[in-house]
Enzyme design. Sequence first.
Site, mmCIF file in Angstrom:
data_model
loop_
_atom_site.group_PDB
_atom_site.id
_atom_site.type_symbol
_atom_site.label_atom_id
_atom_site.label_comp_id
_atom_site.label_asym_id
_atom_site.label_seq_id
_atom_site.Cartn_x
_atom_site.Cartn_y
_atom_site.Cartn_z
ATOM 1 N N GLU A 127 7.016 -26.120 8.216
ATOM 2 C CA GLU A 127 6.811 -25.157 9.303
ATOM 3 C C GLU A 127 5.362 -24.699 9.450
ATOM 4 O O GLU A 127 5.059 -23.509 9.339
ATOM 5 C CB GLU A 127 7.713 -23.941 9.101
ATOM 6 N N GLU A 163 16.358 -27.730 7.111
ATOM 7 C CA GLU A 163 16.910 -26.386 6.879
ATOM 8 C C GLU A 163 17.847 -26.025 8.016
ATOM 9 O O GLU A 163 17.536 -26.265 9.183
ATOM 10 C CB GLU A 163 15.818 -25.304 6.851
#
Length: 471
Positions: free
Chosen positions: A164, A374
């Site tokens: 991220e 995720e």
Amino acid sequence: MAFKNDFLWGSASAAYQIEGAHNTDGKGQSIWDIWAHLPGKTFEGTNGDIACDHYNRYKEDVALMKEMGLQTYRFSIAWTRILPTGTGEVNAKGIQFYNNLIDELLANGIVPMVTLYHWDLPQSLQEQYGGWESRTIIDDFVNYARICFEYFGDRVKHWIVMNEPNIFTSLGYMLKLHPPGVQDEKLFLKTFHHTVLAHARTVLTYKEMGQDGLIGSSIAYSPSYAATDKKEDLEAKAMFDATGPLWYLDSYFKGDYPDEAVDYYIEKQVMPVVTESDYDEMKRAALKCDFIGINYYQTSTVAHNPVDGVGFSGMNTTGKKGTQSDNGVPGLYKHVRNEKLEYTDWDWAIDPDGLRYGLELLKERYDLPIIISENGLGAYDSLTETGEIEDDYRIDYLKKHVMACDRAIENGVDLMAYCTWSFTDLLSWLNGYKKRYGFIHIDFESEELPRTRKKSYEWYKNLIASNGKTL
Ligand code: BGP
């Protein structure tokens, strides 16, 4: 179900959120070791000094994974265990820890999936040259990555370079919520660009070294909807996409930045310097990426936001549902509540079909295999009188998202793996220990940090055993 036989059912974690042992065996300090100790930066001052003490209990945790039948475990390497100050001498004890963990996983039939960077930058690099603010980081990062490939590449065949990058640069350089707590749009775009280059050069290095595994990076991905089909909302959605998901994904997986957003940033005089040779490197790396990693939690519903409209007004870190106010970029767009969706206690939209929609958009635009690195539900869990955790809400959440994956595969998406966030409960960067995601409950109040299987543990175990059939 559409899941192929080699599909990987997994679960994920990150070093700072789980390991603890923050100053053990020669580990250096990361920016999070410092930040979490500054007053007012994290929820009630929580930090990862001890976390789940996974550093000392990894065998117990791997045994629980094995019993569950977990097929892949995604974890991150703490740069500061390998190179305590970011460069220089390799710390043998840090190498030893990850060797032990990798070997333990393999001995138990679990595929290690390794993230190289999950936000814990060596503090020393932040102090020396501002960390991601300087191009110096690129060579230092590649040096660190190369060391990891040399030591672990014989056994690790799944590498996620960045976790991220869109989140750690925007929260670090726009929203002041992550270290170094700065608000400067130009610097945000510049630091993000440096992550793109570090990723690109790492991917190229990996391939040049003749390593034979798979490599990519993971982006936090929020597919979007326009709040209405009015022209102004559709335009707001287009600009959110261009400056948001497409900015992040195109740079990593196409080697380019979207034109509309480049024009907008040039006009705003915040466009970072992107040289011809940057584009060349980005494009070459994009062609070598083996997969796109996405972390999916929610979609965004986007509406028109006038120039004097809302800016950033904070995130719900209290877990009091309904306390999140609209956030946006004045003159560009704002995020609004979607009345068609349910929300978590932290006001994250629950939208399984958004996952299917997002996967299909990715397939259409990039045509690469995808790893969901995720996906999960952050919730309060409480123990029953007999000490059980009946997290049916988590089972329901995961079930619906797995069904969305199934539909996406049916529609042609090449999905390689699905990792839930997270295996055990762990530290949430800004929300402390009470926002729980795991299949394994950890009692953080007790010094022994006892682990207890939740109801969702059995559910996922059965799901894995049947390769998705027992939904
Ligand atoms: C992602 C991060 C994870 C994890 C997760 C849940 O953005 O990659 O490290 O923290 O989100 O977020 P939170 O802890 O804020 O609920």
